[in-house]
Design an enzyme around this catalytic site. Structure first.
Site, short mmCIF file in Angstrom:
data_model
loop_
_atom_site.label_atom_id
_atom_site.label_comp_id
_atom_site.label_asym_id
_atom_site.label_seq_id
_atom_site.Cartn_x
_atom_site.Cartn_y
_atom_site.Cartn_z
N GLU A 1 0.79 -1.22 0.00
CA GLU A 1 0.00 0.00 0.00
C GLU A 1 0.83 1.29 0.00
O GLU A 1 0.66 2.18 0.85
CB GLU A 1 -1.00 -0.01 1.17
CG GLU A 1 -1.91 -1.24 1.11
CD GLU A 1 -3.05 -1.26 2.12
OE1 GLU A 1 -2.94 -0.58 3.15
OE2 GLU A 1 -4.05 -1.96 1.85
N GLU B 1 -6.47 -7.53 -1.85
CA GLU B 1 -7.00 -7.51 -0.47
C GLU B 1 -8.43 -6.99 -0.55
O GLU B 1 -8.69 -6.04 -1.28
CB GLU B 1 -6.23 -6.52 0.42
CG GLU B 1 -4.84 -6.89 0.82
CD GLU B 1 -4.28 -5.91 1.87
OE1 GLU B 1 -5.07 -5.19 2.54
OE2 GLU B 1 -3.04 -5.84 2.00
#
Ligand SMILES: *[C@@H]1O[C@H](CO)[C@@H](O)[C@H](O)[C@H]1NC(C)=O
Ligand SMILES: *[C@@H]1O[C@H](CO)[C@@H](O)[C@H](O)[C@H]1NC(C)=O
Ligand SMILES: *[C@@H]1O[C@H](CO)[C@@H](O)[C@H](O)[C@H]1NC(C)=O
Ligand SMILES: *[C@@H]1O[C@H](CO)[C@@H](O)[C@H](O)[C@H]1NC(C)=O
Ligand SMILES: *[C@@H]1O[C@H](CO)[C@@H](O)[C@H](O)[C@H]1NC(C)=O
Ligand SMILES: *[C@@H]1O[C@H](CO)[C@@H](O)[C@H](O)[C@H]1NC(C)=O
Ligand SMILES: *[C@@H]1O[C@H](CO)[C@@H](O)[C@H](O)[C@H]1NC(C)=O
Ligand SMILES: *[C@@H]1O[C@H](CO)[C@@H](O)[C@H](O)[C@H]1NC(C)=O
Ligand SMILES: *[C@@H]1O[C@H](CO)[C@@H](O)[C@H](O)[C@H]1NC(C)=O
Ligand SMILES: *[C@@H]1O[C@H](CO)[C@@H](O)[C@H](O)[C@H]1NC(C)=O
Ligand SMILES: *[C@@H]1O[C@H](CO)[C@@H](O)[C@H](O)[C@H]1NC(C)=O
Length: 388
Positions: free
Chosen positions: A204, A314
């Site tokens: 991320e 995710e």
């Protein structure tokens, strides 16, 4: 995922002999002596694993490299394999700024004089156990090299050592040199393993308020560096899939505004990135669940335009033991309305581990009935999906 995770370790089972950290160049490992064994490759919009181009499902278990019992690692891998999940994403990073309390797992020390690898029993031996078990069970691994967030070190641990911050990190010579030194150590240690699906730049990555070119340039440079170390395996970014205004997608709201310095479309065009990743957490981001399916379709369309696989890497919702209502519709979108190559739910959890426990509100527990729907049935649906 950015939330703080609870890890409780049972210290009795730990080896306290903490090896002195060594420079990355020190010592070749068993995998380096084997033939390069590239099992997974891109094939158009999909992946070919071990000779078969197919859709499949995967999962996340970031904590596998932090379990201190090889038996526990093996239990988890066997449960994942029994579910027919093909890929698991595990943290291949763990940085500290000084030697922690004995028994704490960490892979690297970063301080003003450089980066020092911990190859001891409480260091890369833990990641070795994950790679070895994945090989045994025919599971493929996605291994990220650092984290935007402070969990387990991440970018803040570089910044503490080299005086950088969350945005300057991407262009800082000392931080990038230390990051590359860690990448070199990990890639050279495991590149001959048959269990590597892809190397991942960062979990991320964000660069708040930066031009999106900062992350795009960094991603191009870093992925090209990884390819120079190992041209055989896939490389991916690990981003959440944010769009920027230049992409001409969406309503201009947060996910499309480029505010966190990520441009999914520009990044997917980087030659040395083999596929695109995106994440999905509407509760954290201020969107509704219906929008989740829109988000999936938008990334599929960009993948289709550019001609690369995209992965819903995710996704999660904060309802312990009650995720089916919120997440099954997204899985239906993946299966029935897109060519998303695979998706991997956040996150796998299981009982009966002796060397630690791990959970968060998003966890899909192996013992829960919802696991039957969201993991077992979904994995079967993906494997049954016809390749056009
Ligand atoms: C990996 O295996 C190949 C083939 O045996 C060998 O040429 C290469 O040197 C190995 N890699 C490392 C890092 O030892
Ligand atoms: C950095 O950490 C290494 C490994 O523990 C240590 O040998 C070295 O003295 C440390 N450097 C500083 C400036 O603390
Ligand atoms: C690939 O398939 C062969 C034949 O089924 C099998 O023996 C081998 O273990 C597989 N390798 C991996 C890494 O899954
Ligand atoms: C981060 O560091 C850069 C370069 O030193 C500086 O320009 C910038 O203002 C810093 N950002 C923050 C949030 O401190
Ligand atoms: C992660 O990214 C965001 C956005 O750039 C930034 O605000 C935050 O500080 C980063 N996290 C850490 C721990 O540096
Ligand atoms: C990274 O990429 C940019 C843009 O292509 C280039 O100007 C820069 O020199 C590169 N930096 C490194 C360290 O390779
Ligand atoms: C969900 O959000 C989207 C845009 O973010 C909006 O267009 C839609 O009307 C919303 N749906 C519901 C049921 O609120
Ligand atoms: C389970 O989730 C649904 C939404 O998917 C919600 O309506 C319901 O109240 C939840 N039940 C519990 C016990 O949390
Ligand atoms: C996909 O659609 C078919 C019929 O069009 C349906 O039978 C199947 O249940 C759907 N799959 C999922 C995962 O919803
Ligand atoms: C956990 O251990 C108990 C007792 O040995 C066993 O009955 C149960 O099947 C185990 N559960 C899982 C999910 O392995
Ligand atoms: C599965 O195990 C977790 C953790 O012990 C527990 O909270 C949950 O209630 C269990 N679920 C079922 C269906 O037994």
């Amino acid at each position: 995922m950015k939330f703080l995770f609870v890890i409780s370790l049972f210290l009795t089972s730990l080896t306290l002999a903490s090896a002195a950290p060594s420079k990355p160049a020190a010592g070749l490992h068993q995998w380096s002596k084997r033939q390069t064994n590239t099992v997974s490759k891109p094939d158009g919009r999909l992946f070919n694993i071990n000779g078969t181009t197919q859709y499949f499902a995967g999962t996340n278990a970031w904590w596998l490299s932090y379990l201190t019992s090889d038996q526990d690692v093996d239990t988890v891998m066997s449960e994942i394999a029994a579910t027919q999940l093909k890929v698991v994403r595990v943290w291949a990073f763990g940085s500290v700024n000084s030697i922690p309390q004995a028994g704490t797992v960490y892979f690297q020390i970063l301080n003003s004089t450089g980066s020092y690898l911990n190859t001891g029993a409480d260091g890369l031996a833990r990641l070795d156990a994950v790679v070895a078990s994945a090989e045994t069970h025919g599971i493929q691994l996605v291994l990220p090299f650092t984290n935007n967030w402070s969990d387990l070190g991440g970018i803040p641990s570089y910044n503490a050592a080299f005086g950088d911050n969350a945005t300057s990190w991407y262009t800082s010579a000392p931080s990038q040199a230390a990051y590359r030194s860690y990448i070199e150590a990990i890639v050279n240690r495991y590149k001959n393993s048959s269990a590597i699906f892809a190397w991942e730049l960062c979990n991320e990555p964000r660069c708040q308020g930066c031009a999106t070119s900062v992350i795009t340039n960094w991603a191009a440079n870093t992925s090209s560096y990884i390819k120079s170390l190992d041209g055989a395996h896939m490389v991916t970014l690990g981003d959440e899939g944010w769009f920027a205004p230049a992409d001409g997608i969406g309503d201009g709201s947060y996910a499309y505004g480029g505010d966190v310095g990520v441009d999914f479309t520009a990044n997917l065009k980087i030659d040395t990135l083999d596929y695109g990743t995106f994440h999905l957490y509407p509760d954290s981001w201020g969107y509704n669940y219906t929008w989740g399916s829109t988000w999936i379709e938008e990334h599929d369309q960009v993948g289709s335009q550019i001609g690369k696989p995209v992965v819903l890497e995710e996704y999660g919702t904060p309802f312990p033991h009650n995720h089916t209502g919120t997440e099954a519709p997204w899985q239906t979108t993946v299966v029935n309305a897109t060519q998303v190559a695979y998706d991997s739910f956040w996150q796998f959890a299981t009982i009966n581990l002796t060397s630690g426990s791990q959970y968060d509100v998003n966890s899909i527990w192996y013992n829960d009935t919802e696991y039957t729907v969201l993991a077992r049935q979904h994995a079967a649906d993906m494997l049954a999906k016809k390749v056009a």
